[in-house]
Design a protein around this motif. Structure first.
Motif, PDB file in Angstrom:
ATOM      1  N   HIS A 151      31.022   7.903  60.989  1.00  0.00           N
ATOM      2  CA  HIS A 151      32.027   6.942  61.405  1.00  0.00           C
ATOM      3  C   HIS A 151      33.281   7.084  60.536  1.00  0.00           C
ATOM      4  O   HIS A 151      33.270   7.759  59.502  1.00  0.00           O
ATOM      5  CB  HIS A 151      31.482   5.517  61.321  1.00  0.00           C
ATOM      6  N   ALA A 152      34.356   6.447  60.972  1.00  0.00           N
ATOM      7  CA  ALA A 152      35.623   6.523  60.237  1.00  0.00           C
ATOM      8  C   ALA A 152      35.473   5.919  58.845  1.00  0.00           C
ATOM      9  O   ALA A 152      34.770   4.921  58.663  1.00  0.00           O
ATOM     10  CB  ALA A 152      36.726   5.802  61.016  1.00  0.00           C
ATOM     11  N   THR A 153      36.141   6.513  57.863  1.00  0.00           N
ATOM     12  CA  THR A 153      36.016   6.080  56.471  1.00  0.00           C
ATOM     13  C   THR A 153      37.295   6.407  55.710  1.00  0.00           C
ATOM     14  O   THR A 153      38.062   7.279  56.113  1.00  0.00           O
ATOM     15  CB  THR A 153      34.814   6.785  55.797  1.00  0.00           C
ATOM     16  N   MET A 154      37.514   5.708  54.595  1.00  0.00           N
ATOM     17  CA  MET A 154      38.643   6.028  53.724  1.00  0.00           C
ATOM     18  C   MET A 154      38.265   7.069  52.674  1.00  0.00           C
ATOM     19  O   MET A 154      39.128   7.537  51.935  1.00  0.00           O
ATOM     20  CB  MET A 154      39.162   4.762  53.039  1.00  0.00           C
ATOM     21  N   THR A 155      36.981   7.415  52.595  1.00  0.00           N
ATOM     22  CA  THR A 155      36.545   8.438  51.644  1.00  0.00           C
ATOM     23  C   THR A 155      36.893   9.818  52.198  1.00  0.00           C
ATOM     24  O   THR A 155      36.664  10.090  53.378  1.00  0.00           O
ATOM     25  CB  THR A 155      35.033   8.315  51.384  1.00  0.00           C
ATOM     26  N   ASP A 156      37.420  10.658  51.357  1.00  0.00           N
ATOM     27  CA  ASP A 156      37.952  11.954  51.774  1.00  0.00           C
ATOM     28  C   ASP A 156      36.873  13.032  51.706  1.00  0.00           C
ATOM     29  O   ASP A 156      36.368  13.358  50.629  1.00  0.00           O
ATOM     30  CB  ASP A 156      39.131  12.325  50.869  1.00  0.00           C
ATOM     31  N   TYR A 157      36.536  13.591  52.870  1.00  0.00           N
ATOM     32  CA  TYR A 157      35.598  14.712  52.939  1.00  0.00           C
ATOM     33  C   TYR A 157      36.274  15.950  53.521  1.00  0.00           C
ATOM     34  O   TYR A 157      35.606  16.819  54.082  1.00  0.00           O
ATOM     35  CB  TYR A 157      34.378  14.328  53.788  1.00  0.00           C
ATOM     36  N   SER A 158      37.590  16.047  53.383  1.00  0.00           N
ATOM     37  CA  SER A 158      38.318  17.184  53.963  1.00  0.00           C
ATOM     38  C   SER A 158      37.899  18.517  53.344  1.00  0.00           C
ATOM     39  O   SER A 158      38.015  19.574  53.983  1.00  0.00           O
ATOM     40  CB  SER A 158      39.830  16.984  53.824  1.00  0.00           C
ATOM     41  N   ASN A 159      37.381  18.488  52.118  1.00  0.00           N
ATOM     42  CA  ASN A 159      36.895  19.730  51.487  1.00  0.00           C
ATOM     43  C   ASN A 159      35.680  20.294  52.210  1.00  0.00           C
ATOM     44  O   ASN A 159      35.312  21.455  51.998  1.00  0.00           O
ATOM     45  CB  ASN A 159      36.552  19.486  50.016  1.00  0.00           C
ATOM     46  N   TYR A 160      35.053  19.471  53.034  1.00  0.00           N
ATOM     47  CA  TYR A 160      33.885  19.916  53.799  1.00  0.00           C
ATOM     48  C   TYR A 160      34.240  20.160  55.265  1.00  0.00           C
ATOM     49  O   TYR A 160      33.348  20.272  56.114  1.00  0.00           O
ATOM     50  CB  TYR A 160      32.776  18.870  53.708  1.00  0.00           C
ATOM     51  N   GLY A 161      35.530  20.231  55.549  1.00  0.00           N
ATOM     52  CA  GLY A 161      35.970  20.490  56.908  1.00  0.00           C
ATOM     53  C   GLY A 161      35.976  19.281  57.807  1.00  0.00           C
ATOM     54  O   GLY A 161      36.114  19.405  59.029  1.00  0.00           O
ATOM     55  N   ILE A 162      35.820  18.084  57.223  1.00  0.00           N
ATOM     56  CA  ILE A 162      35.830  16.842  57.996  1.00  0.00           C
ATOM     57  C   ILE A 162      37.223  16.227  57.903  1.00  0.00           C
ATOM     58  O   ILE A 162      37.692  15.909  56.810  1.00  0.00           O
ATOM     59  CB  ILE A 162      34.780  15.853  57.454  1.00  0.00           C
ATOM     60  N   PRO A 163      37.927  16.074  59.029  1.00  0.00           N
ATOM     61  CA  PRO A 163      39.293  15.533  58.972  1.00  0.00           C
ATOM     62  C   PRO A 163      39.330  14.167  58.309  1.00  0.00           C
ATOM     63  O   PRO A 163      38.444  13.331  58.514  1.00  0.00           O
ATOM     64  CB  PRO A 163      39.693  15.439  60.452  1.00  0.00           C
ATOM     65  N   GLN A 164      40.376  13.931  57.509  1.00  0.00           N
ATOM     66  CA  GLN A 164      40.523  12.654  56.819  1.00  0.00           C
ATOM     67  C   GLN A 164      41.059  11.600  57.779  1.00  0.00           C
ATOM     68  O   GLN A 164      41.927  11.866  58.611  1.00  0.00           O
ATOM     69  CB  GLN A 164      41.471  12.809  55.628  1.00  0.00           C
TER      70      GLN A 164
END
Length: 609
Positions: free
Chosen positions: A95-108
């Protein structure tokens, strides 16, 4: 005269219920063999979290987060021993979150359209992925979830997860969808406000406006842009939803034209139907045993009547539970929508809550089975807590977790249907401070990272042995365990018929029987007959009697004009002091009231032998 009319009405209601139950046997033939499920709701990100920082709007690093792996064999085996049959893992799907997982290819995600640091589990971002927060190794997050499913099954537990059919996050985009799958909205014609094959509804030529009161704790890198604006999840067909709306979500289109008298376009089968069927199939093939369907009544029952049989082709034993709040639509969603179970919130929960708060009327329980659940009471999921409701121990509710004792007995043993507990209910979780987005409201936060101190006492550094529970917490948990054990091990509860005794004991007909605070009923099979007497009065004890009328004796296949007496044995007794059972057997005439003393806020169950 009015009293006689009321009694006559209740007698006829009992007769009508018996006739309807007989008629429903054929209609219910597709249901599981037993409806006496015990569902334990785990808020997955909170369950195994050991951190006690509890900073307002704290990050995942500051406040911590439970993981799939935290729910180990010991945790699951202890839940099984506690009496649980089904575990509902809440917040599993990404689900949408403010935690940044962009390093894993998950859009922020843009913080302007996220509620809370962790985000709402009901703003789904990718229906084919799991929440990265819950993984020790983010890259292997799906494998960690699959391992949890396998562990649960190995410990004799069935697995439920959420289905959120009505809406998705504004940032919805699946980067883990199987080959050939199209995203929601991917092929939409955005020039049309409504089209049966669009997945979303559009507000033509208008830009979405984030509510002005939104002030996220993380500063967004850019403004949120959405044009044309899409309709908001709670049926807001405006580009400017309010802060009190589900502004972070987009309404899904099941072929209902809401702005044209709700005209239905169900043939040919709409695109959203097919995509949601594929999503449910995906999770069913991963071994999920059922779905708790969020706000199911906001989706047409015709869709459910089509999709549920489709998913039962994958697993005939899979179950569907509907979160539903409109009693007028219960029959549609059960018999045309083909749901297995419905929430009993607007009914038993509301009636029991008033009693736990000290201002209810026990006769409202009679109204529940008469007016709402009647001939499908076995398909109503009873509960006293869940993630949407305030905690029993909070100052906004009962302020004392032990007030739930008679209510929990009624929830689990009124009929043959399922019962649900929310994690920590059994140890008296008591929120006392603002935890994040939802503020201080007597609930355990849905939107933020948090540690639940009362529950952490049971988790005890993932030993799940209750090693840090107080004596009071241990007592409360044992009471819950005893109630669940009694409900599951006694066939009169799990399989038996029901007879309400209020009408014959109310209005002064039985000495000192306060029908506003005392509720009595029978549960029985050919082999076992049980009499339940619940005293919901929080302060007063009663020396009273309970009279069983001739019609009830006959339904239990006992001749009231036969032998002079029958034996009566106390088989269950609970108050806040967890009363010991009186082992003495009494001999009582069928012609007289059964005399007993009821402690405040207590339950006594007698077996008729």
């Amino acid at each position: 005269m009015n009293k006689l009319i009321a009694i006559a009405f209740l007698v006829l209601s009992h007769f009508a219920l018996a006739q309807k139950t007989k008629k429903m046997t054929k209609e219910n033939s597709n249901l599981p063999k037993s409806d006496k499920l015990v569902v334990y709701q785990i808020y997955t990100r909170l369950f195994g979290n050991l951190k006690t920082t509890n900073k307002f709007y704290g990050s995942i690093e500051e406040n911590g987060c439970g993981k799939f792996n935290d729910i180990n064999d010991k945790a699951l085996s202890e839940l099984k021993k506690f009496g649980v049959s089904h575990v509902w893992f809440t917040g599993v799907i990404e689900h949408a979150t403010m935690t940044d997982y962009s390093n894993y290819g998950i859009p922020q995600d843009n913080p302007l359209v996220v509620k809370g640091i962790a985000g709402s589990p009901y703003a789904i971002k990718d229906y084919y992925d799991v929440d990265p927060d819950l993984a020790v190794d983010v890259k292997n997050r799906m494998k960690e979830f699959e391992a949890l499913v396998k562990r649960s099954h190995n410990n004799g537990l069935k697995v439920l997860i959420d289905c959120v059919p009505n809406h998705v996050a504004r940032s919805y985009h699946s980067d883990q969808k199987p080959k050939g799958v199209k995203d929601f909205g991917e092929n939409d014609d955005k020039t049309k406000s409504f089209d049966a094959n669009n997945n979303f509804y559009y507000i033509k030529d208008q830009m979405f406006v984030v509510p002005g009161e939104v002030n996220p704790p993380i500063v967004p890198k850019e403004n949120y842009t959405e044009i044309p604006a899409k309709a908001t999840g709670n049926d807001v067909f405006s580009a400017k939803p309010s802060i009190n709306d589900w502004f972070e979500t987009i309404k899904l289109n099941y072929g209902v034209d809401y702005l044209n008298n709700r005209k239905q376009h169900f043939e040919p089968i709409p695109s959203t139907w097919l995509k949601m069927r594929d999503i449910l199939t995906y999770w069913a093939k991963k071994g999920v045993d059922g779905f708790r369907c969020d706000m199911a009544e906001m989706v047409p029952f015709e869709f459910w009547g089509w999709v549920i049989p489709e998913i039962k082709k994958v697993n005939p034993e899979i179950i569907f539970i509907a979160e539903i709040y409109n009693p007028q639509t219960y029959r549609q969603y059960l018999f045309q929508g083909k749901f297995d179970y419905l929430y009993d919130k607007v009914g038993l929960y509301d009636a029991l809550r008033r009693l736990m708060e000290g201002h209810g009327n026990a006769n409202d329980i009679t109204k529940v089975w008469q007016n709402e659940s009647g001939d499908f009471s076995n398909r109503m999921l009873r509960f006293l807590e869940n993630h949407d409701e305030q905690r029993i121990a909070s100052k906004y509710f009962a302020n004392d977790p032990f007030r739930a004792i008679p209510a929990m007995v009624v929830s689990s043993a009124l009929h043959t249907g399922p019962v649900m507990l929310y994690f920590g209910q059994e140890v008296g979780v008591k929120p006392t401070m603002a935890e994040g987005f939802s503020g201080e409201d007597g609930r355990t936060t849905m939107f933020d990272y948090w540690g639940v101190p009362e529950f952490q006492n049971w988790v005890n550094n993932h030993q799940y042995d209750g090693g840090r529970l107080s004596e009071q917490q241990k007592s409360l948990r044992k009471i819950y365990a005893d109630i669940l054990k009694f409900a599951s091990e006694n066939e009169a509860v799990s399989q038996g018929k029901f007879y309400d005794l209020q009408y014959v004991n109310s209005n002064g007909q039985t000495v000192n029987y306060n029908d506003q605070k005392i509720f009595s009923y029978l549960r029985f099979t050919d082999k076992q007959k049980l009499l339940f007497i619940c005293n919901f009065d929080l302060e007063k004890s009663y020396s009273t009697g309970v009279f069983i009328p001739q019609g009830a004796w006959e339904m239990m296949k006992i001749n009231p004009n036969g032998p002079v007496s029958y034996s009566l044995k106390e088989v269950f007794s609970k108050d806040r002091n967890s009363t010991e059972i009186n082992q003495q057997t009494k001999s009582i005439s069928t012609k007289e009231a059964i005399r007993l003393t009821l402690e405040p806020n207590s339950v006594t169950i007698l077996e008729i032998r």
